[in-house]
Design a protein around this motif. Structure first.
Motif, mmCIF file in Angstrom:
data_model
loop_
_atom_site.group_PDB
_atom_site.id
_atom_site.type_symbol
_atom_site.label_atom_id
_atom_site.label_comp_id
_atom_site.label_asym_id
_atom_site.label_seq_id
_atom_site.Cartn_x
_atom_site.Cartn_y
_atom_site.Cartn_z
ATOM 1 N N ARG A 409 40.784 -0.139 41.896
ATOM 2 C CA ARG A 409 40.239 0.199 40.258
ATOM 3 C C ARG A 409 41.254 0.339 39.276
ATOM 4 O O ARG A 409 42.907 0.886 40.015
ATOM 5 C CB ARG A 409 40.105 1.804 40.437
ATOM 6 N N VAL A 411 43.450 1.443 36.210
ATOM 7 C CA VAL A 411 42.566 2.229 34.945
ATOM 8 C C VAL A 411 44.235 1.356 33.400
ATOM 9 O O VAL A 411 44.822 2.487 33.506
ATOM 10 C CB VAL A 411 42.806 3.761 34.931
ATOM 11 N N GLU A 413 45.237 2.847 30.180
ATOM 12 C CA GLU A 413 44.929 4.612 29.171
ATOM 13 C C GLU A 413 46.308 4.364 27.747
ATOM 14 O O GLU A 413 47.453 4.521 28.776
ATOM 15 C CB GLU A 413 44.909 5.649 29.861
ATOM 16 N N GLN A 423 47.610 2.497 35.954
ATOM 17 C CA GLN A 423 47.165 3.023 36.850
ATOM 18 C C GLN A 423 46.393 2.229 38.263
ATOM 19 O O GLN A 423 45.574 0.736 37.776
ATOM 20 C CB GLN A 423 46.958 4.320 36.897
ATOM 21 N N ASP A 433 39.613 8.311 45.319
ATOM 22 C CA ASP A 433 40.116 7.007 44.780
ATOM 23 C C ASP A 433 41.608 7.721 44.959
ATOM 24 O O ASP A 433 42.192 8.956 44.451
ATOM 25 C CB ASP A 433 39.822 6.003 43.137
ATOM 26 N N GLN A 438 51.311 3.749 39.710
ATOM 27 C CA GLN A 438 51.551 3.793 37.875
ATOM 28 C C GLN A 438 52.869 3.264 36.872
ATOM 29 O O GLN A 438 53.729 3.564 37.709
ATOM 30 C CB GLN A 438 50.773 5.465 38.260
ATOM 31 N N GLU A 461 38.952 -0.360 34.003
ATOM 32 C CA GLU A 461 37.890 1.065 33.506
ATOM 33 C C GLU A 461 39.413 0.762 31.951
ATOM 34 O O GLU A 461 40.676 1.428 32.205
ATOM 35 C CB GLU A 461 38.177 2.012 34.274
ATOM 36 N N LEU A 462 38.974 0.600 30.699
ATOM 37 C CA LEU A 462 39.383 1.340 29.900
ATOM 38 C C LEU A 462 39.025 2.451 29.313
ATOM 39 O O LEU A 462 38.374 2.382 28.517
ATOM 40 C CB LEU A 462 39.283 0.015 28.786
ATOM 41 N N ARG A 463 40.363 3.050 29.676
ATOM 42 C CA ARG A 463 40.123 4.651 28.556
ATOM 43 C C ARG A 463 40.423 4.766 27.494
ATOM 44 O O ARG A 463 41.447 5.089 26.681
ATOM 45 C CB ARG A 463 41.034 5.905 28.976
ATOM 46 N N LYS A 486 36.111 2.272 27.796
ATOM 47 C CA LYS A 486 34.897 4.039 27.849
ATOM 48 C C LYS A 486 36.188 4.610 26.745
ATOM 49 O O LYS A 486 37.526 5.070 27.115
ATOM 50 C CB LYS A 486 35.691 4.598 28.881
#
Length: 539
Positions: A409, A411, A413, A423, A433, A438, A461-463, A486
């Motif tokens: 995954r 991430v 952010e 990350q 997970d 990172q 995953e884009l925060r 997100k």
């Protein structure tokens, strides 16, 4: 390395060298004199022999093609005659000849199976040429340029490496006579100077300079493990230390095959690799002291000469051969990491350490080069922090972060204005997970970030929306991946520069404008773990 080639004649001529540069010369290299081995020698004796008297040339030739290290090659030194039967208990048995296009290697094994290697002091780059060219003027000139190498450079590295905290081999200068114990290798390897050293492979638990690792592996094996197994990692700070040491020595030829890797057990069952540099043929390279070789060095900026000062504008060229390695292995280190490692190395490489290292040279070599090397090593040492800062700047500009062939995954952010935290986590079924690594990237240092999922069913995953000044590329690779945006509560759309590359193999894309998507056919080097090895010339 391919040295510049010239079609020479006894008059001014022009030729196209390997790099595409047109050169003009008014000097034709003559055929080198024959080298005669010392007479009447036996095992356990000493000989006095020059490594390469054929490299001494006249003033006109040196004006065009450089003085290089010709005097060191021509000076006779004392060396012990290697007795294969007694050098270690039970003796050494030759098993396999090898080497690159320049160095002759002979692998040896003792009665316990421990491996050693003889590496020729003299080199022959003409093996890279078609056979019809090797004995002509092109071959003679290419052979002549072996004189850019310090024949005794590798001999002083162990003491310096020890002080710098870098793993190393322990070469011994020896003379191999016409020894019947060479067996089938007698004709090819007799009557020459060699460096005898441990071969960094397999169980090296008895060798402190390899970290007493119970398993030392090749780059191909290690990078295969890195690309397939998220529990494998390289000790990045230790590798950075080795790379800064390379730059201090002026060793610009640090491709993947120039390394071995000591493996250790890390926390949670992870495998941690630490770098073992090998093959110091291009340390202390001296190339740009002739009219024509200086012209070549302007074009071939990786041909870096060993001067008292490292030119910061040339740091990119100095590290070009190792760039794929550096981009992969140093991607999570910060500017502070680079500064701290450089500062500690500068303090560890004291004047006393340098003097002691140079003292291991044969006295004839020290008389010719000791003062020069003492001055240059001290001058370059003081530049290590500035060189490390420049090295960091170059690597930070364009970032590539690979996954593995297992599910991960990614991430992304926004951490603050002009910052993006990335990350990479290992996906687990039925439990949280686990973080693999990172790093937070800064606008002004980094302009592009590329994420490669490679194999496995990955999640990107884009925060929130990354700052538009980062060009972010998401490459799905093999597997059925999920890419999702997100948005945090209260966040609003803003300009961004994110492009999702969708190979169309069953991915789920949960993104909308301003994020862009683009269908593409993945290149082999960005599709899966096997393809990633192609980037490192290891597949």
């Amino acid at each position: 390395m391919l040295y510049p080639l010239l079609f020479s004649r006894p008059r001014c001529v022009a030729a196209l060298c390997a790099g595409g540069l047109l050169l003009v010369s008014c000097s034709a290299p003559a055929a080198p004199p024959a080298i005669r081995p010392p007479a009447a020698i036996g095992p356990d004796s000493m000989v006095r022999v020059a490594a390469g008297p054929q490299y001494m040339r006249g003033a006109v030739h040196q004006f065009f093609w450089g003085k290089h290290y010709r005097k060191l090659w021509a000076v006779p030194v004392q060396a012990p005659v290697l007795n294969l039967r007694t050098v270690v208990p039970g003796g050494l048995t030759p098993t396999e000849a090898g080497g690159s296009f320049q160095t002759k290697n002979l692998r040896l094994v003792d009665r316990r199976g421990v491996q050693f290697v003889l590496r020729s002091v003299d080199k022959d780059a003409t093996k890279a040429l078609p056979e019809r060219l090797r004995n002509g003027p092109i071959g003679r000139l290419m052979k002549d340029q072996t004189s850019v190498i310090n024949p005794y450079g590798a001999y002083i590295v162990p003491h310096l490496a020890q002080a710098a905290g870098v793993f190393h081999t322990n070469p011994r200068l020896v003379y191999v006579a016409d020894d019947p114990a060479l067996g089938a290798f007698r004709k090819e390897f007799a009557n020459a100077l060699y460096l005898l050293e441990e071969r960094p492979e397999g169980d090296q638990s008895g060798v402190s300079s390899f970290g007493r690792s119970a398993l030392v592996e090749s780059s191909r094996k290690v990078f295969t493990n890195l690309a397939f197994n998220p529990q494998a990692r390289v000790d990045a700070r230790q590798y950075l230390r080795a790379r800064l040491f390379d730059m201090w020595l002026g060793d610009w030829s640090r491709r993947e095959d120039q390394w071995r890797w000591a493996s250790f057990r890390g926390a949670g069952g992870a495998t941690v690799y630490q770098a073992i540099p090998r093959d110091r043929d291009h340390a202390f390279f001296k190339f740009d002291d002739g009219l024509l070789t200086r012209i070549v060095s302007w074009v071939k900026s990786n041909y870096q000469s060993f001067h008292e000062k490292i030119k910061l504008r040339d740091v990119e060229g100095l590290n070009r051969a190792a760039r794929p390695l550096d981009k992969s292995l140093l991607v999570y280190l910060t500017a502070d990491d680079f500064r701290q490692v450089a500062d500690s190395m500068r303090l560890g490489l004291s004047d006393k350490v340098i003097k002691e290292a140079l003292a291991v040279w044969p006295k004839e070599v020290y008389a010719l080069a000791g003062a020069e090397f003492d001055r240059k090593l001290r001058g370059r040492r003081e530049q290590l922090p500035a060189v490390a800062a420049r090295f960091y700047q170059l690597l930070a500009q364009e970032i590539e972060i690979p996954g593995t062939d297992q599910p991960e995954r990614f991430v992304l952010e926004p951490a603050d204005t002009g910052q993006l935290r990335v990350q990479v986590l290992r996906l687990h079924a039925g439990r949280p997970d686990s973080l693999i690594n990172q790093r937070t990237f800064l606008v002004g240092q980094t302009r592009s970030i590329k994420l490669f999922g490679l194999g496995g069913n990955d999640v990107f995953e884009l925060r929130g929306l990354p700052d538009h000044r980062f060009a972010v590329g998401i490459y799905d690779g093999a597997g059925q991946d999920v890419v999702a945006l997100k948005m945090p509560a209260g966040a609003s759309n803003q300009p961004t520069n994110v492009l999702v590359y969708d190979s169309g193999d069953g991915n789920t894309l949960k993104v909308a404008k301003p994020i862009k998507t683009q269908a593409y056919v993945p290149a082999a080097t960005e599709f899966d773990a096997a393809g990633w090895l192609l980037r490192h010339r290891l597949f």
